[in-house]
Design an enzyme around this catalytic site. Sequence first.
Site, PDB file in Angstrom:
ATOM      1  N   ASP A  84     -11.336  -4.336   6.983  1.00  0.00           N
ATOM      2  CA  ASP A  84     -11.341  -5.379   8.023  1.00  0.00           C
ATOM      3  C   ASP A  84     -12.337  -5.009   9.132  1.00  0.00           C
ATOM      4  O   ASP A  84     -13.009  -5.878   9.694  1.00  0.00           O
ATOM      5  CB  ASP A  84      -9.951  -5.535   8.663  1.00  0.00           C
ATOM      6  CG  ASP A  84      -8.928  -6.153   7.719  1.00  0.00           C
ATOM      7  OD1 ASP A  84      -9.323  -6.943   6.846  1.00  0.00           O
ATOM      8  OD2 ASP A  84      -7.731  -5.830   7.854  1.00  0.00           O
ATOM      9  N   LYS A  94       0.279  -2.678   5.711  1.00  0.00           N
ATOM     10  CA  LYS A  94      -0.960  -1.916   5.925  1.00  0.00           C
ATOM     11  C   LYS A  94      -0.715  -0.509   6.479  1.00  0.00           C
ATOM     12  O   LYS A  94      -1.436   0.422   6.146  1.00  0.00           O
ATOM     13  CB  LYS A  94      -1.912  -2.688   6.854  1.00  0.00           C
ATOM     14  CG  LYS A  94      -2.519  -3.919   6.183  1.00  0.00           C
ATOM     15  CD  LYS A  94      -3.528  -4.605   7.095  1.00  0.00           C
ATOM     16  CE  LYS A  94      -4.036  -5.898   6.490  1.00  0.00           C
ATOM     17  NZ  LYS A  94      -5.016  -6.586   7.337  1.00  0.00           N
TER      18      LYS A  94
END
Length: 268
Positions: free
Chosen positions: A105, A69
Amino acid sequence: MSPPTRLGVVGWPVAHSRSPDIQNAALEAAGLRDWRYQLLPVPAELFEETVKALPAAGFRGVNVTIPHKEAALRMATEPTPRARAIGAANTLVFEAGRIEADNTDAPALIDALPSAPTGMTAQVLGAGGSARAAVWALLDAGAAKVWVWNRTPERARALTEELGGAPVRSSRPADILVHCTSTGLDGSDSTFKQLPVTADDLARYDCVVDLVYTSHETALVRAARERGISVVDGLDLLVRQGALSFERFTGRPAPLEVMRAAAALGDG
Ligand code: NDP
């Protein structure tokens, strides 16, 4: 016949990911029959060169998971302000030579809460990538106070210096508990031995969020439900972040219930 428009999830390991089932069900429900979503197992040392090759191979975008990420954010030509602030991206969209990056997220967590956390207090457990997204999201949504506990306290201190919130050595009572460590995958009660809360301590929170998802209920989710506490589980968060990514990839509204049903099918 034109080749399919391709999507995928890049991770290492990634074989366990529920995203292909969830996203392919959504593509079908949206009538995008020539789109495909696949697993892309890519080790860290090959991440950058693989991602660079994806647009020419017909990829419209990818989700990104452990351990890529942060590398995904570094590759972005156009990161959203929240991806930049969090320091990690889980969604890349390839657009005419550009790489757009977002972190879904964070908004998924806020969407999943029973009510907006404005003015509320939160105890976050963990200081890894998902904890960074959670702390940023809660503060951005107006949480009054966010306490951060981590097994390695220096990481909690570094996180809060960068993003806000306060590091703590033991858990505080709060409106919301957000579990962001990688413990709990085995479903056993040993989770509680590794966290600064007992099952009975959960009564100190109005809502318990567990990011961990497994093929069974986690010990944390089970204990919270047994005590009548409002729960957001990891599968719900997975579906919601996937729905936001789907909308970025396709420009269509995500069929949330279809995605939820596809996630539940593999749950057990
Ligand atoms: P990271 O590897 O970035 O962070 C791991 C965290 O877990 C660190 O805070 C680490 O503490 C802590 N930890 C690891 N082992 C232990 C232990 N034995 N006892 C106490 N703490 C421990 O992972 P992520 O933040 O990316 O992910 C965390 C979890 O959240 C994973 O299970 C992941 O699958 C899940 N997740 C779920 C999502 C969803 O949509 N449902 C989205 C993103 C993540 P330390 O610093 O001390 O090592």
